[in-house]
Design an enzyme around this catalytic site. Structure first.
Site, PDB file in Angstrom:
ATOM      1  N   GLU A  90       0.843  -1.204   0.000  1.00  0.00           N
ATOM      2  CA  GLU A  90       0.000   0.000   0.000  1.00  0.00           C
ATOM      3  C   GLU A  90       0.881   1.258   0.000  1.00  0.00           C
ATOM      4  O   GLU A  90       1.842   1.363   0.770  1.00  0.00           O
ATOM      5  CB  GLU A  90      -0.831  -0.035   1.282  1.00  0.00           C
ATOM      6  N   LYS A  97      -9.221   1.884  -2.664  1.00  0.00           N
ATOM      7  CA  LYS A  97      -9.520   1.311  -1.346  1.00  0.00           C
ATOM      8  C   LYS A  97     -10.923   1.703  -0.896  1.00  0.00           C
ATOM      9  O   LYS A  97     -11.294   2.881  -0.956  1.00  0.00           O
ATOM     10  CB  LYS A  97      -8.479   1.814  -0.346  1.00  0.00           C
ATOM     11  N   CYS A 102      -5.268  -3.339   2.263  1.00  0.00           N
ATOM     12  CA  CYS A 102      -5.185  -3.348   3.730  1.00  0.00           C
ATOM     13  C   CYS A 102      -6.552  -3.529   4.404  1.00  0.00           C
ATOM     14  O   CYS A 102      -7.095  -4.627   4.401  1.00  0.00           O
ATOM     15  CB  CYS A 102      -4.481  -2.089   4.210  1.00  0.00           C
TER      16      CYS A 102
END
Lengths: 572, 572
Positions: B41, B107, B143
């Site tokens: 990330e 994300k 994540c």
């Protein structure tokens, strides 16, 4: 309709104390025949309570206080900010009526930028809410809810609210109050509703709340205003029929109204006849606005007083160098607490000039503050001797200058430890920006009064304060002398830094507006200075991270407002 | 299908350097015939870039680096984390294929709790996304997207992904890696998909990333694991057909599948034949897991090394008292940098015992580190003389103890200033928790190695490190002696504090779990100690705010992880 705005100085975590403050103002609002009384956002807990909001028992204590306060809400409707623990946690407004918690409104827009972290703590509310008080429809909003032009504010107006109440904790920066008032006036015109803004007042660590509660009618005219930087109960009569009448003539919003109403919760109708029929005129007292520099000065005074008082200190101590920065801090401290609670310390070295020492003495005497004098040469010699072996063969450099600053820091902290005084530090934003300060030296202390004040503004604030009295307490030579840290012979700040006018312009662009090197140069700032200052600002982040808290007065303060990594290889 | 996981130590702000690191690993992944290579990330910028994300030019520089890297993605698909500036800013994964940026994934779940502030910077992505690589459907997540059991992860699996790639920057605390691995195994079983987790490694100010990249098959079995706390390129062969076959037998999710597919973006189909047909077995190297205390020790070593190296320091300096805390810091520093880059300084006072002085000398000698000795009595006398007048009639107290600590801090900082060394401070979490430290004294320095290590763990970590060699460098008397600050004759820590076992239990409950007084007492902790410790923790917040950064290794570290007001009247 008579509305009271309780511009409260709530203390973070002091639930019992805030409860007392609220009850006192609630009783006063009833006595003055208000039908509705507003208290600021999170008035029960203070703002921002930060991670106290992660404690179940803290939330339960806040709720219990609201329930107790509710018993006093008879013949009046009270709207009070508190953190509501339900299926999640909400930044809420309790509606108290008929001796009970009648309903709650939950803040819709949670700010999570700048100094705000509300998404860390709160769930968003579902939308607008209105209630009726003696037949008038009042819309409820909390702070950020009115900083966006659309819902919930617009929905509430479309659902019939002619008065929009906003309870708020709106952190101050220079000029923010005027900006806020203009925004509220535009909202009033856009929605054809009176805007009633009740703001928190007081200092809380790095944040300052300016109060400046205000009521604007549906045409955007200010009809009442509370003073800046002071507690107040502002009582105002609002004509709720005027906005409704205006809507008959101005029907722009009608097409949107049906959908909007569906998103608005009706919290109920309440009678609060205390003030009914007593209002003949509209409006209330309109406090004058301070001039821009006087506004900042007043903010520093309140921020300093609140940090000192809320943390229980009896007395403060300031190292007086005879320079302009420590002069401003001493002036603010004396105004905040009275000179009788201020000890000044002058700590001359062999490099101190007779002029600065004399000026420090004169300033303390003019203020009527205690002055201690402690020469630092004996400690300088002891360190030099102790370090002679490891430093053998090395020339004196910044190390020895820093030691002087650290000796002074140690002496102030020793006084603090021995007598329980709070040390006020004297660094300004320009110096802290470029790291022109000594960690554990001049930055050692509990509160950094002017850490967010650029150097040029330091001069302006001293001038504003000086002009207040017939005889200024500030010796003219303090203002006229070229700035110097006096850590070596004949040192001047502009030996190592650009002129402060250039430095402050670069810092404002880089720190407050996130401009890069090319953009700053395009504004006409010298490329060499721009590159050097940017580099210095980045390198000094590790120092700033260890600085004491101080009052935010610019659009972007170092600290919780500007969060940059220490470990950072990006340049520009 | 062959997948490479580039467990990178990206440096915040070092876009050019990160680009080189990425290109090097990308070339290596191609050489090893991987079809897909993952980078962590925000690998292009490092994590977290904090307010660098508010600069348009920073975002543009990051984008330009991704475009340059894309040219290398030929015969392989690369997924690389970067901040995407579009109509808003997204925490994104660039999909690089055929020499270009083919697509991006954004994300969905933005963490904004604990140490995270992602809502401050990013807009959420709309939902899951899949791509096909040589016929295998791969789902993309970043994540937090896999820390929630539902979408986008579940949607991607329902849309046909049998491999879920997760690129991550997951901050470490003790045991987090194992917890994360178990979570991933459960996600794999729940979704009948292989989970491929590529983690960032390295230290960044207070945060530490443990790497610990791992691949689990659709039955939750770990088939490959990269080492903890080190860079690595983990190459693994995954059987993409096995999960599909399992879904024929296990059709629990079928009813939900149609709706889910609608929310998933198809990013395209790519050929990356580099590794096709070469994989016969599945799996890859499986690094062993460190024992719990060895894991924390290794984390401290990496966190210290990265702070020193990424900030460009050549050498560090530690004040050695002969106590257990400075011993641990010296051990970590020597392991992180080599003893040749460590200077120890012992600064005895008249209250120092011969035992501690001898132990400090022995430890430095055993480590092979330079040792300086500077007695502090001359400075103590100079301060006493200078302060004799203002302190007249007052008994010696904590003030004089603090002065000793501050003299030592000044000496270490003078060495730092003169030679450019980084001062490592030695305070542990138990002491900093209750404020048993001197501001600008023992807390003066650039990096606080063990600030998040409770005292009892300090002993365990020294034991772990000591057991590694046949002959421990740590004199036994350091471990056996009762802890003392040696700031007055015969002082012992437990004169003023509860026993460390009790103290650490209270601190864990109060700080890490937000328990109140009553809950702590209900756990059997002495009421008097609980009340006293809670009060001390609250009062010491102003000190901690001025401490240097240090490595988070517990579930809740002081600092960006636990954000409490200084001005705070809440008790408990």
């Amino acid at each position: 309709m008579r509305i009271a705005l309780a511009q409260l100085n709530a203390v973070v975590g002091d639930i019992a104390g805030n409860e007392q403050r609220i009850r006192k103002q609630l009783a006063e609002a009833r006595r003055r025949a208000a039908q509705l009384v507003l208290f600021p956002e999170l008035a029960v807990t203070g703002y921002p309570p930060e991670d106290l909001l992660l404690k179940e028992h803290f939330l339960a204590d806040a709720r219990a206080a609201v329930e107790r306060i509710a018993a006093d809400a008879v013949g009046i409707v009270a709207v009070i900010g508190f953190p509501e623990r339900a299926e999640d946690v909400f930044n809420a407004a309790a509606v108290l009526a008929d001796g009970a918690v009648a309903a709650t409104y939950r803040k819709v827009h949670l700010p999570n930028y700048g100094v705000f972290d509300e998404v860390r703590y709160f769930q968003s509310g579902p939308g607008g809410a209105v209630l009726e008080i003696d037949g008038t429809t009042v819309g409820l909003t909390i702070c950020e809810d009115v900083w966006q032009p659309g819902p919930p504010l617009s929905d509430e107006a479309l659902a019939g609210a002619t008065v929009i109440a906003n309870i708020s904790a709106s952190p101050y920066h220079a000029g923010k109050g005027v900006e806020r008032e203009r925004m509220l006036a535009q909202r009033a015109r856009d929605n054809l509703a009176a805007m009633v803004f009740c703001g928190l007042v007081g200092g809380q660590d790095e944040l300052l709340f300016d109060g400046h509660s205000v009521v604007v009618d549906h045409e955007g005219v200010v009809i009442a205003r509370a003073p800046q930087f002071a507690e107040a109960l502002l009582v105002v009569d609002v004509d709720p029929l005027a906005a409704g009448a205006a809507r008959l003539r101005d029907t722009r919003q009608r097409p949107a109204a049906r959908d909007a109403r569906a998103g608005v919760t009706h919290l109920g109708s309440f009678a609060a006849r205390a003030g009914a029929g007593t209002a003949t005129d509209v409006g209330g007292p309109v406090a004058p606005l301070l001039d821009p520099d006087a506004e900042v000065y007043a903010g520093l005074v309140l921020g300093t007083r609140d940090y000192v008082e809320k943390n229980g200190f009896e007395r403060v101590v300031v190292g007086l160098s005879g320079g302009i920065d420590s002069t401003l801090v001493a002036l603010v401290a004396a105004d905040a607490l009275g000179a009788g609670r201020l000890t000044c310390v002058t700590m001359p070295s062999p490099y101190s000039s007779p002029g600065t020492l004399g000026d420090a003495r004169a300033l303390a005497a003019n203020l009527g503050a205690e002055l201690l004098e402690i020469a630092i040469e004996p400690m300088m010699r002891a360190y030099d001797t102790a370090l002679a072996e490891p430093f053998a063969g090395r020339e004196p450099d910044l190390t020895e200058e820093n030691l002087q600053a650290r000796i002074r820091g140690n002496l102030l902290m020793a006084l603090s430890n021995k007598f329980g005084w709070l040390v006020l530090t004297t660094g300004n934003k320009s110096e802290l920006g470029v790291g022109y300060s000594t960690l554990y030296g001049d930055s050692a202390g509990g509160f950094a009064v002017i850490k967010d004040v650029p150097k040029q503004m330091v001069y302006r604030l001293v001038a504003v304060r000086s002009a207040r009295d017939d005889h200024s307490p500030v010796p003219a030579s303090i203002v006229e002398r070229a700035p110097s840290a006096e850590l070596r012979p004949d040192q001047r700040d502009d030996d190592s830094l650009p002129a402060y006018a250039v430095l402050d312009a670069i810092l404002e662009g880089y720190v407050e507006h996130d401009l890069g090197r090319d953009q700053l140069v395009a504004r006409g700032l010298p490329a060499e200075d721009v590159e050097r200052v940017i580099r210095l600002v980045d390198l000094a982040e590790y120092k700033r991270r260890q600085n004491p808290p101080g009052i935010k007065i610019t659009q972007r303060a170092f600290g919780r407002d500007r969060r940059v990594p220490i470990t950072n290889r990006y340049r520009g």
